[in-house]
Design an enzyme around this catalytic site. Structure first.
Site, short mmCIF file in Angstrom:
data_model
loop_
_atom_site.label_atom_id
_atom_site.label_comp_id
_atom_site.label_asym_id
_atom_site.label_seq_id
_atom_site.Cartn_x
_atom_site.Cartn_y
_atom_site.Cartn_z
N ASN A 90 2.08 -4.70 -3.48
CA ASN A 90 0.73 -5.19 -3.18
C ASN A 90 -0.15 -4.03 -2.74
O ASN A 90 0.28 -3.17 -1.96
CB ASN A 90 0.85 -6.21 -2.02
CG ASN A 90 -0.42 -6.97 -1.74
OD1 ASN A 90 -0.99 -7.59 -2.63
ND2 ASN A 90 -0.88 -6.95 -0.49
N GLU B 175 -5.77 -10.92 -1.47
CA GLU B 175 -6.55 -10.73 -0.22
C GLU B 175 -8.05 -10.63 -0.50
O GLU B 175 -8.73 -9.74 0.02
CB GLU B 175 -6.11 -9.44 0.50
CG GLU B 175 -4.64 -9.35 0.82
CD GLU B 175 -4.28 -8.11 1.63
OE1 GLU B 175 -5.16 -7.43 2.17
OE2 GLU B 175 -3.06 -7.84 1.73
N ASP C 3 -11.86 -10.52 -0.44
CA ASP C 3 -13.13 -10.69 0.27
C ASP C 3 -14.12 -9.72 -0.35
O ASP C 3 -13.73 -8.74 -0.98
CB ASP C 3 -13.03 -10.56 1.80
CG ASP C 3 -12.34 -9.32 2.31
OD1 ASP C 3 -12.26 -8.31 1.57
OD2 ASP C 3 -11.91 -9.33 3.49
N HIS D 81 -10.13 -6.44 -2.24
CA HIS D 81 -11.16 -6.19 -1.22
C HIS D 81 -12.33 -5.46 -1.89
O HIS D 81 -12.26 -4.25 -2.13
CB HIS D 81 -10.59 -5.33 -0.08
CG HIS D 81 -9.55 -6.03 0.73
ND1 HIS D 81 -9.84 -7.13 1.53
CD2 HIS D 81 -8.23 -5.82 0.86
CE1 HIS D 81 -8.74 -7.54 2.12
NE2 HIS D 81 -7.73 -6.77 1.73
N GLU E 269 0.81 -1.23 0.00
CA GLU E 269 0.00 0.00 0.00
C GLU E 269 0.85 1.28 0.00
O GLU E 269 0.59 2.20 0.77
CB GLU E 269 -0.98 -0.02 1.19
CG GLU E 269 -1.88 -1.25 1.16
CD GLU E 269 -2.87 -1.32 2.33
OE1 GLU E 269 -2.79 -0.50 3.25
OE2 GLU E 269 -3.73 -2.22 2.30
C1 XIL Z 1 -5.95 -6.64 8.35
C2 XIL Z 1 -6.22 -7.84 9.24
O1 XIL Z 1 -7.13 -8.69 8.58
C3 XIL Z 1 -6.77 -7.40 10.57
O2 XIL Z 1 -6.89 -8.51 11.46
C4 XIL Z 1 -5.85 -6.34 11.18
O3 XIL Z 1 -6.41 -5.88 12.39
C5 XIL Z 1 -5.65 -5.19 10.22
O4 XIL Z 1 -5.14 -5.70 8.99
N1 XIL Z 1 -4.81 -4.89 3.70
C6 XIL Z 1 -3.77 -5.67 4.14
C7 XIL Z 1 -3.96 -6.56 5.30
O5 XIL Z 1 -2.72 -5.68 3.50
O6 XIL Z 1 -2.77 -6.73 6.05
C8 XIL Z 1 -5.06 -6.09 6.19
O7 XIL Z 1 -5.27 -7.08 7.19
C9 XIL Z 1 -6.31 -5.82 5.39
C10 XIL Z 1 -6.08 -4.74 4.36
#
Ligand code: XIL
Length: 360
Positions: free
Chosen positions: A208, A275, A277, A244, A167
């Site tokens: 990423n 990642e 969801d 996401h 990020e």
């Molecule tokens: C999130 C985790 O799922 C949580 O448990 C934590 O509190 C915060 O981070 N992008 C990312 C991940 O790269 O590391 C994040 O994970 C979600 C967003």
């Protein structure tokens, strides 16, 4: 598509090493039986991963069993992050991460490393030290180099893809305003890749981020950054799109995701979906759950349509354990299985896609 959707302000302000199972029952004629675990259906096409919640893993046998049966890759959801591995300055603690490494070994799974450099989940001693002026820029650079080197070296040879820089670009396509950029200048990105590569020469090193699945100002900025890093001969090997999504925002098409990945691949990079969801405004209903299945579907299809997208990872797989309700007020139900580990439409969708493509 409008992509200014993800984190509200202040919110979160290898083919050669694959050991996945062959596509069971593949005859080359027609689809596989789709009612099989994801990792079996995926066979050698790609690694199917999940983030693993260390506490849930420790306490929940059903969670453990499904991780073993469904996935060929795991990512530590939190326990490889800096605040966990070095809560006290100079005292490294890889114990929880090492437990997950052992899990992966037992299950015949690959491990994605997450993450060496981020602006969130940093130890308090570090952020407070910078804020108070106790840690100056020169010292901060040494601290970052030591962290990246120690962590990458600890897991050396056992991580197939590392999210080295997480990020680092904001939604306007500018380098994100973080302590790293402010204190060290833009060169810190090249530095972390070089340090990581020196410490673990075999791992594929990734950029990423979220909101980079399709074609947008943000993914354009990543494309320019990747090109620039490669021109400087920085050891950058991959581009990861987190994935996401939220049903209320709509999704990219699979072909747009594939086209976006293709341009990074033309630079010589691998790609990955890292990642996934797909959250929704609660409560759930059938329309939202069908829409959610579409969100998962376009990302998997986009990955399969790209040439070098070798892993597809979901950010947790059951609604029983998800970061979403805690971070997005009023939203939830973002995962493939419900709280009782029952399959949702999204899970069936991924099974069907993998069964169809696995038959080739
Ligand atoms: C999130 C985790 O799922 C949580 O448990 C934590 O509190 C915060 O981070 N992008 C990312 C991940 O790269 O590391 C994040 O994970 C979600 C967003």
């Amino acid at each position: 598509m409008k992509v200014s959707r993800l984190f509200a302000a202040g919110l979160l302000a290898a083919a050669s090493v694959y050991t996945v199972l062959p596509a069971a029952g593949s005859t080359g004629h027609g689809p596989l039986d789709p009612d099989r675990p994801l990792r079996e259906l995926a066979g050698r096409q790609l690694l199917i991963g999940t983030a693993v919640d260390h506490a849930a893993y420790t306490n929940d046998a059903t969670y453990r069993e499904r991780i073993a049966s469904e996935f060929s890759s795991i990512t530590a959801e939190n326990v490889m992050k800096w605040e966990v591995v070095e809560p006290v300055r100079g005292e490294l603690d890889f114990s929880a991460a090492d437990e997950l490494m052992a899990v992966a070994k037992r299950n015949g799974q690959q491990v994605r490393g997450h993450t060496l450099l981020w602006h969130n989940q940093l130890p308090a001693w570090l952020t407070q030290g910078v804020e108070s002026g106790d840690i100056d820029s020169g010292e901060l650079r040494d601290i970052l180099r030591d962290h990246v080197t120690a962590e990458a070296r600890h897991f050396r040879g056992r991580i197939y893809q590392w999210d080295v820089a997480n990020e680092v670009i904001d939604d306007n396509g500018q380098l994100r305003d973080t302590i790293w950029l402010r204190e060290l200048g833009p060169g810190y990105i090249a530095d972390v890749f070089r340090w990581a590569h020196k410490a673990d020469p075999k791992a594929k090193l990734f950029l990423n981020d979220y909101n980079v699945e399709g074609l947008s100002a943000k993914s354009d900025a990543y494309y320019a950054l990747a090109k620039d890093l490669l021109r400087q001969r920085v050891p950058l090997h991959g581009f990861g799109a987190q994935g996401h999504y939220g049903v209320q925002y709509g999704f990219h098409s699979a072909s747009e995701v594939a086209a976006n990945f293709a341009r990074f691949e033309k630079l010589g990079l691998e790609t990955a979906v890292t990642e996934v969801d797909v959250r929704m405004i609660m409560p759930t209903d059938n329309v939202k759950l069908q829409s959610q299945a579409q969100g998962y579907s376009v990302l998997l299809q986009g990955c399969l349509l790209a040439k070098r997208c070798n892993s597809f990872t979901v950010w947790g797989f059951t609604d029983k354990y998800s970061w979403v309700p805690g971070f997005f007020e009023g939203e939830g139900a973002a995962n493939l299985l419900d709280e009782n580990f029952e399959a949702k439409p999204a899970y069936r969708e991924l099974q069907a896609i993998l069964a169809l493509t696995g038959s080739r």
